[in-house]
Write a protein that holds these residues in place. Structure first.
Motif, mmCIF file in Angstrom:
data_model
loop_
_atom_site.group_PDB
_atom_site.id
_atom_site.type_symbol
_atom_site.label_atom_id
_atom_site.label_comp_id
_atom_site.label_asym_id
_atom_site.label_seq_id
_atom_site.Cartn_x
_atom_site.Cartn_y
_atom_site.Cartn_z
ATOM 1 N N ARG A 57 0.848 -1.195 0.000
ATOM 2 C CA ARG A 57 0.000 0.000 0.000
ATOM 3 C C ARG A 57 0.877 1.236 0.000
ATOM 4 O O ARG A 57 1.863 1.307 0.734
ATOM 5 C CB ARG A 57 -0.929 0.016 1.213
ATOM 6 C CG ARG A 57 -1.896 1.203 1.222
ATOM 7 C CD ARG A 57 -2.860 1.105 2.391
ATOM 8 N NE ARG A 57 -3.747 -0.027 2.241
ATOM 9 C CZ ARG A 57 -4.897 0.009 1.565
ATOM 10 N NH1 ARG A 57 -5.281 1.116 0.962
ATOM 11 N NH2 ARG A 57 -5.659 -1.063 1.489
ATOM 12 N N THR A 59 0.821 5.761 -0.353
ATOM 13 C CA THR A 59 0.057 7.003 -0.315
ATOM 14 C C THR A 59 0.512 7.853 -1.495
ATOM 15 O O THR A 59 1.694 8.200 -1.603
ATOM 16 C CB THR A 59 0.289 7.764 0.996
ATOM 17 O OG1 THR A 59 -0.156 6.956 2.090
ATOM 18 C CG2 THR A 59 -0.485 9.079 0.998
ATOM 19 N N ASP A 61 1.059 11.050 -3.851
ATOM 20 C CA ASP A 61 1.280 12.477 -3.654
ATOM 21 C C ASP A 61 0.304 13.228 -4.550
ATOM 22 O O ASP A 61 0.615 13.587 -5.686
ATOM 23 C CB ASP A 61 2.732 12.833 -4.003
ATOM 24 C CG ASP A 61 3.077 14.277 -3.664
ATOM 25 O OD1 ASP A 61 2.140 15.078 -3.427
ATOM 26 O OD2 ASP A 61 4.278 14.610 -3.665
ATOM 27 N N GLN A 62 -0.902 13.467 -4.034
ATOM 28 C CA GLN A 62 -1.946 14.041 -4.867
ATOM 29 C C GLN A 62 -1.676 15.501 -5.222
ATOM 30 O O GLN A 62 -2.119 15.978 -6.271
ATOM 31 C CB GLN A 62 -3.300 13.881 -4.178
ATOM 32 C CG GLN A 62 -3.693 12.421 -4.019
ATOM 33 C CD GLN A 62 -5.122 12.227 -3.572
ATOM 34 O OE1 GLN A 62 -5.996 13.059 -3.812
ATOM 35 N NE2 GLN A 62 -5.383 11.111 -2.901
ATOM 36 N N THR A 181 -3.400 1.576 -3.212
ATOM 37 C CA THR A 181 -3.143 2.997 -2.958
ATOM 38 C C THR A 181 -4.147 3.534 -1.950
ATOM 39 O O THR A 181 -5.124 2.868 -1.608
ATOM 40 C CB THR A 181 -3.245 3.818 -4.257
ATOM 41 O OG1 THR A 181 -4.622 3.931 -4.627
ATOM 42 C CG2 THR A 181 -2.463 3.166 -5.387
ATOM 43 N N ASP A 182 -3.901 4.760 -1.505
ATOM 44 C CA ASP A 182 -4.838 5.384 -0.577
ATOM 45 C C ASP A 182 -6.094 5.869 -1.284
ATOM 46 O O ASP A 182 -7.036 6.321 -0.637
ATOM 47 C CB ASP A 182 -4.178 6.547 0.171
ATOM 48 C CG ASP A 182 -3.632 7.610 -0.777
ATOM 49 O OD1 ASP A 182 -3.210 7.261 -1.896
ATOM 50 O OD2 ASP A 182 -3.619 8.795 -0.399
#
Length: 297
Positions: A57, A59, A61-62, A181-182
């Motif tokens: 999993r 996160t 980087d949006q 992914t988140d």
């Protein structure tokens, strides 16, 4: 009039607006190595396993993704988000139609282009992110541009085991290389380590079995492949022959009509072809920057 002539005629007549993007820099391919006469590549010195390989999993980087023009869940209603809502709807309809017009492997969607630099990876990631926002669908994004992967740069990934590794190693399971992914409904499969015989691997029985598993294992899953350019690589043509739907990204004012015709000729065995006219200048009254057509070959 043939499917190629129809597509080329539409491309000449239709000029639609599009939001500009920041291009992702390609990753230079690593050198190939042979071992005991077997054409099997080893990872280069920069090959590293990130924590995602163990934790399964990551996160995303949006904030960085938004700098590339990528749609994100927290972004709200933007022009790009609305455009990809329009683009994805017929794709989803075709993917899950159970009636007389059912398309074999309709949930396997390949995004490609005639040449490099036309924005296919930008469109691939945006399409995957948009579908991940659906209430009742999940999406697996596969980086199948095995020579010059751009998806890792856009999403901020490291070098992971992925598609080619699972085709090379019979002991490696799909679950071993999938990265969650988140973004709840988005899962990733990277290209994996580079290999000099990647075309043969993508045409192998193992690849056929993998695609069958991807298409049938989860009823709600859409699988989107970021493919190499069709006119520059043989891998893309091999992939195209196994897809249910193809999205062809055409760069405005750059891709020649002849290149589009030749590309369409190479994928005419696919019953569902979708064209996106990319990087076109916006003008008043424009709603959408591509067009869609469906015709049996």
């Amino acid at each position: 009039m043939s499917i190629i002539e129809k597509a080329a005629d539409k491309l000449e007549k239709e000029v639609k607006p599009h939001v500009q993007q920041a291009p992702a820099a390609p990753v230079d391919p690593a050198p190939a190595h042979g071992e005991n006469g077997v054409p099997r590549d080893e990872p280069g010195p920069d090959f590293q396993s990130s924590p995602a390989l163990t934790s399964k999993r990551i996160t995303l980087d949006q904030a960085k993704m938004r700098q590339y023009g990528i749609v994100t869940p927290a972004q709200g209603r933007t022009q790009i988000a609305e455009q990809f809502r329009v683009i994805k709807r017929p794709l989803l309809t075709n993917a899950f139609n159970k009636g007389p017009g059912m398309i074999k492997n309709g949930n396997l969607i390949m995004v490609t282009s005639a040449l490099a630099g036309e924005g296919k990876s930008f469109c691939t990631v945006n399409l995957a992110m948009s579908i991940a926002m659906e209430m009742d669908r999940t999406v697996l994004l596969v980086d199948a541009d095995v020579a010059r992967p751009s998806v890792p740069k856009i999403l901020g990934l490291g070098t992971e085991r992925g598609l080619l590794d699972i085709l090379l190693d019979d002991k490696l399971e799909l679950a071993d290389v999938l990265i969650k992914t988140d973004v709840e409904k988005l899962t990733l499969l990277t290209a994996g380590r580079r290999h000099t015989h990647s075309t043969e691997l993508l045409a192998s029985q193992s690849m056929g079995e993998l695609l069958k598993e991807l298409a049938e294992r989860y009823a709600d899953r859409v699988v989107i492949f970021d493919s190499p350019p069709l006119l520059l690589t043989s891998e893309a043509r091999v992939l195209a022959s196994q897809m249910g739907q193809i999205v062809l990204v055409v760069e405005a004012e750059r891709t020649s009509q002849q290149a589009v015709k030749e590309t369409l000729r190479q994928i005419e065995s696919c019953d569902v072809v979708n064209l996106i006219y990319n990087k076109a200048g916006s003008f008043s009254g424009g709603e959408y920057y591509g067009y869609y057509y469906h015709e049996s070959a």
